[in-house]
Enzyme design. Structure first.
Site, PDB file in Angstrom:
ATOM      1  N   LYS A  34      12.808   8.456  46.787  1.00  0.00           N
ATOM      2  CA  LYS A  34      12.638   7.172  47.081  1.00  0.00           C
ATOM      3  C   LYS A  34      11.488   6.587  46.357  1.00  0.00           C
ATOM      4  CE  LYS A  34      10.887   6.192  50.956  1.00  0.00           C
ATOM      5  NZ  LYS A  34      10.486   6.004  52.190  1.00  0.00           N
ATOM      6  N   THR A  35      10.218   7.174  46.980  1.00  0.00           N
ATOM      7  CA  THR A  35       9.131   6.755  46.413  1.00  0.00           C
ATOM      8  C   THR A  35       8.855   6.727  44.941  1.00  0.00           C
ATOM      9  OG1 THR A  35       8.084   7.828  48.330  1.00  0.00           O
ATOM     10  CG2 THR A  35       6.442   7.137  46.688  1.00  0.00           C
ATOM     11  N   ASP A 222       9.751  -1.164  52.001  1.00  0.00           N
ATOM     12  CA  ASP A 222      10.126   0.398  52.116  1.00  0.00           C
ATOM     13  C   ASP A 222      10.598   0.474  53.621  1.00  0.00           C
ATOM     14  OD1 ASP A 222      10.365   2.927  51.597  1.00  0.00           O
ATOM     15  OD2 ASP A 222       8.232   3.288  52.120  1.00  0.00           O
ATOM     16  N   GLU A 223      11.373   1.508  53.696  1.00  0.00           N
ATOM     17  CA  GLU A 223      11.822   1.959  55.196  1.00  0.00           C
ATOM     18  C   GLU A 223      12.354   0.644  55.969  1.00  0.00           C
ATOM     19  OE1 GLU A 223      11.967   4.918  56.010  1.00  0.00           O
ATOM     20  OE2 GLU A 223      10.413   6.083  55.042  1.00  0.00           O
ATOM     21  N   GLN A 253      18.550   7.043  58.804  1.00  0.00           N
ATOM     22  CA  GLN A 253      17.290   7.559  59.355  1.00  0.00           C
ATOM     23  C   GLN A 253      16.424   6.681  60.282  1.00  0.00           C
ATOM     24  OE1 GLN A 253      14.545   9.899  56.680  1.00  0.00           O
ATOM     25  NE2 GLN A 253      16.066   9.242  55.065  1.00  0.00           N
ATOM     26  N   ARG A 604      14.306  17.731  56.963  1.00  0.00           N
ATOM     27  CA  ARG A 604      12.630  17.657  56.415  1.00  0.00           C
ATOM     28  C   ARG A 604      12.541  19.012  55.820  1.00  0.00           C
ATOM     29  NH1 ARG A 604      11.562  13.350  55.561  1.00  0.00           N
ATOM     30  NH2 ARG A 604      13.992  12.968  56.097  1.00  0.00           N
TER      31      ARG A 604
END
Length: 758
Positions: A34-35, A222-223, A253, A604
């Site tokens: 994503k980043t 973002d998010e 998420q 994670r």
């Protein structure tokens, strides 16, 4: 340049980067880069000639913003420096500071943290004659914050409460109104105000809105699944003219509804922007196929989600195991032993291990076990540096210098170090200030009218002289010089040196570290003002201080784990009633959020994932038998699986699932047996369907009470609440009720006078 920026992207990443015009939603699963996509998209826009100052990218943590900024600078060194990448709160604090005079705001406003919010609320309760036991400070602060997330004023809250005949809500609205008045009189804002005031200003001042729409032609959020209504409106207003908005997130998420986030923002994006392009990032670069498959088995049980499934080309060389322990202490000991073993045999640094749990209270047993095992560890989310009393004291001095009308900071330091100004004198001065509608600092000028003792008056005037001297330094000294003078001339350091105890020496070291932190801020920050520094430290989050490079095991709650990754992850406390946490099991929406939280924890893990549960656990002094979490069964583990290492058998004493007359031990011979060393027996974990089918085996059949777990009830004193636990039958029936005030009460049903709310 353009070809270089897209060369190493997969087809879907490249598709997202190349889409530069119009609305775009990117569903970015865990570990899908994503980043990388966000930063390459910004760099690609710059390569097309888009002005760097016309791009605005916002996210939720300083750490994420900092990493994004650095990556953009690495890709496009010159132009990248001028792209605005920050958190929502940092941008809004900047906006309000810059536009303060235009929108009727004091440009020297302070930002109150959660502790300071509670102090203001405490003053409100006292002024309104309300009982602190009935109106818990944290609960009231949370309700006010949620109102601001929804852009609701005190009058909006009051109107809604009156419509619902909610007496508790009406009282909260009164507190909110007085709370807001106190913030305004002290020239302060809380976190909710930062975004709420920004949105209101953009709505009320069309010229201001047009200016920022013209300035920021490309908006990236973002998010996005974690945005609340105020953040949603912020993005919508800025993007409403050019429609060049790109949102990135993952509905799987979404775990912050309790913090005001609204999953509808991401699920309904295409309704807001009918011409939006959708890109799904499903190739995972982090985890093994087994981890992704297992995590998907859990999250697919949710209804409120976009259909997608992560996949990877990574080798399937890791493990997903279930670890059953006898007790919570046994769980911690086994986790510690496994970490010790794997760190020695596999050569893993301790920083490659993380232990996640649902509640902060679970950390104690792991701390004890890790100390006994000699394992270095760090707990994320505990007392932060800037939350230490001595640091908050010095910061309070700096806040008062910046804004003398800050009553909270005034009361914190008026007698620190001791000046002979007692609580009674401060209360009298504060009462006088309230009557005169002025700040406590301003009341010192009229201290003769308050009726204090001669000694108190002298001390207050001496204190005022000290603060005025500091204020005179404000425009001619650096922040570091001001802090050093405060520490020395206030007498604060001297008092600690005279004490010279085990408690005072670490405080002196912390104060010295504060000076180093200020020095570091002045060296690297373009805004070297006191206002800039106070804003920066106010916006620090728990996760910002985590340094994964240090050789320590990381302990944290699952809510803090988002955005992180570790080679080895232990998900602990996977028991019904703990995770999913007990009240959520009876609410479909809350249960889905618990399941998403489980998914976040699982994804994670890079290589090895351990799902841990204890047969019995002592919580708040009471020992309970536990059923394994439904999430273990949903993950595909129908049998109890314990991680075994050939040379580690002696370290584990397998504990069977103890049975009782009301609990069936499932031992289905059609299931394949699992060998534990020399053992050939196993205990079966039932599926949810089997639990429902055999419910009569563990549920009393003679309970004819009208109360059911999940029912909403009303109590004449405590108000509305939800039944989250029941024990006993007949005259001995006891109910545990979670009230809207945040209080938990265990009540005897026959005398509790509870009414079921339809």
């Amino acid at each position: 340049m353009k070809e270089i920026l897209t060369k190493n992207l997969n087809p879907h990443q490249k598709e997202a980067v190349l889409c530069t015009e119009g609305p775009l939603i990117i569903f970015a699963g865990a570990g899908t880069g994503k980043t990388r996509v966000i930063t390459h998209r910004i760099a690609y826009l710059l390569s097309l000639g888009v002005a760097p100052w016309s791009i605005l990218a916002v996210t939720f943590t300083n750490k994420a913003a900092s990493q994004m900024k650095q990556r953009v600078i690495d890709l496009v060194p010159d132009a990248g420096e001028n792209v605005w990448i920050s958190t929502f709160h940092a941008f809004c604090a900047y906006f309000l500071r810059i536009e303060a005079t235009k929108i009727g705001l004091n440009p020297n406003f302070l930002i109150y943290d959660f502790g300071e919010q509670k102090n203001v609320i405490k003053d409100c309760l006292k002024e309104l004659n309300l009982d602190e036991k009935k109106f818990k400070l944290s609960s009231v602060a949370d309700k006010i914050s949620r109102a601001k997330d929804d852009l609701k004023s005190p009058s909006d809250m009051a109107a809604q409460a009156e419509e619902d005949s909610d007496l508790f809500g009406i009282a909260i609205a009164k507190i909110y109104q007085l709370y807001q008045k106190k913030l305004e009189s002290s020239g302060s804002l809380d976190f909710g105000d930062l975004i709420m005031r920004t949105v209101i200003s953009l709505e009320q001042y069309p010229a201001l809105l047009e200016h920022y729409q013209e300035k920021y032609k490309h908006i990236m959020i973002d998010e996005y699944q974690d945005t609340n209504h105020a953040q949603y409106m912020f993005a919508k207003l800025l993007a409403s003219k050019n429609k060049n908005i790109c949102v990135v997130g993952d509905d799987d998420q979404f775990v912050y509804s309790w913090r005001g986030a609204d999953i509808a923002n991401i699920l309904d994006f295409e309704k807001d922007y009918p011409n939006a392009k959708t890109v799904k990032l499903e190739q995972n670069y982090r985890s093994t196929p087994k981890i992704l498959e297992t995590a998907h088995k859990v999250v697919r049980h949710n209804d409120e989600r976009v259909n997608k499934q992560l996949w990877t080309q990574n080798p399937d060389d890791g493990t997903v195991s279930v670890l059953n322990a006898a007790t919570e202490n046994d769980e911690a000991a086994k986790v510690a032993e496994l970490i010790s073993l794997k760190s020695m045999t596999d050569g893993h640094n301790l920083s490659n291990f993380a232990v996640f749990y649902r509640t902060n209270a679970q950390s104690r047993t792991f701390e004890d076990a890790f100390r006994r095992a000699g394992l270095a560890y760090v707990i994320v989310g505990t007392l932060k540096f800037y939350d230490r009393a001595e640091i908050k004291d010095i910061i309070a001095y700096l806040k008062l210098i910046h804004n003398p009308n800050d009553n909270i900071s005034f009361k914190r330091i008026i007698n620190v170090p001791k000046r002979g100004i007692g609580k009674t004198s401060v209360e009298a001065l504060e009462k006088f200030a309230i009557i005169k509608n002025i700040s406590i600092w301003q009341a010192i000028d009229s201290v003769q009218e308050v009726g204090l003792t001669k000694g108190a008056i002298t001390s207050l005037k001496s204190f005022a002289i000290v603060i005025k001297d500091f204020i005179d330094l404000k425009n001619n000294a650096s922040i570091k010089e001001m802090a050093e003078k405060v520490i020395l001339h206030s007498g604060y350091l001297k008092e600690l040196e005279v004490e010279n105890s085990h408690e005072s020496r670490p405080k002196i070291e912390n104060i010295q570290e504060l000076i180093s932190a200020i020095d570091d801020f002045e060296k690297r920050s373009p805004d070297k003002s006191l206002a800039g520094y106070l804003t920066q430290i106010a916006l620090i989050s728990d996760i910002d201080s985590l340094d994964e490079s240090k050789g320590k095991v990381t302990l944290m709650t699952l809510h803090l784990a988002k955005g992180l990754e570790f080679k080895n992850v232990f998900l602990c406390g996977l028991e019904e009633g703990l995770f999913p946490i007990r009240e959520s099991a009876f609410n479909p929406e809350e249960l889905e959020e618990e399941r998403r939280l489980m998914y976040v924890g699982m994804t994670r893990a890079i290589k090895n994932l351990y799902l841990c549960w204890a047969t019995e656990r002592t919580v708040y002094g009471k020992t309970k038998w536990n059923m394994p979490s439904r999430f273990i069964a949903e993950a595909g583990f129908r049998e109890e699986v314990i991680e075994r290492q050939r040379n580690f058998n002696q370290g584990f004493n397998r504990t069977k699932w103890k049975t009782s007359p009301n609990r069936k031990l499932y031992n289905n011979s059609s299931k394949a047996k699992i060998s534990y060393g020399n053992e050939n027996s196993y205990d079966y974990i039932p599926t949810n369907d089997e639990l429902t089918k055999n419910e009569h085996l563990y549920t009393p059949t003679s309970d004819s009470s009208p109360y059911k777990i999940g029912d909403i009830v009303s109590h004449p004193i405590f108000g509305k609440g939800k039944i989250i636990e029941k024990n006993g039958i007949g005259n001995d029936l006891k109910l545990v009720v979670l009230f809207e005030t945040g209080q938990w009460k265990k009540l005897l049903a026959r005398v509790a006078n509870l009414n079921i709310v339809p």
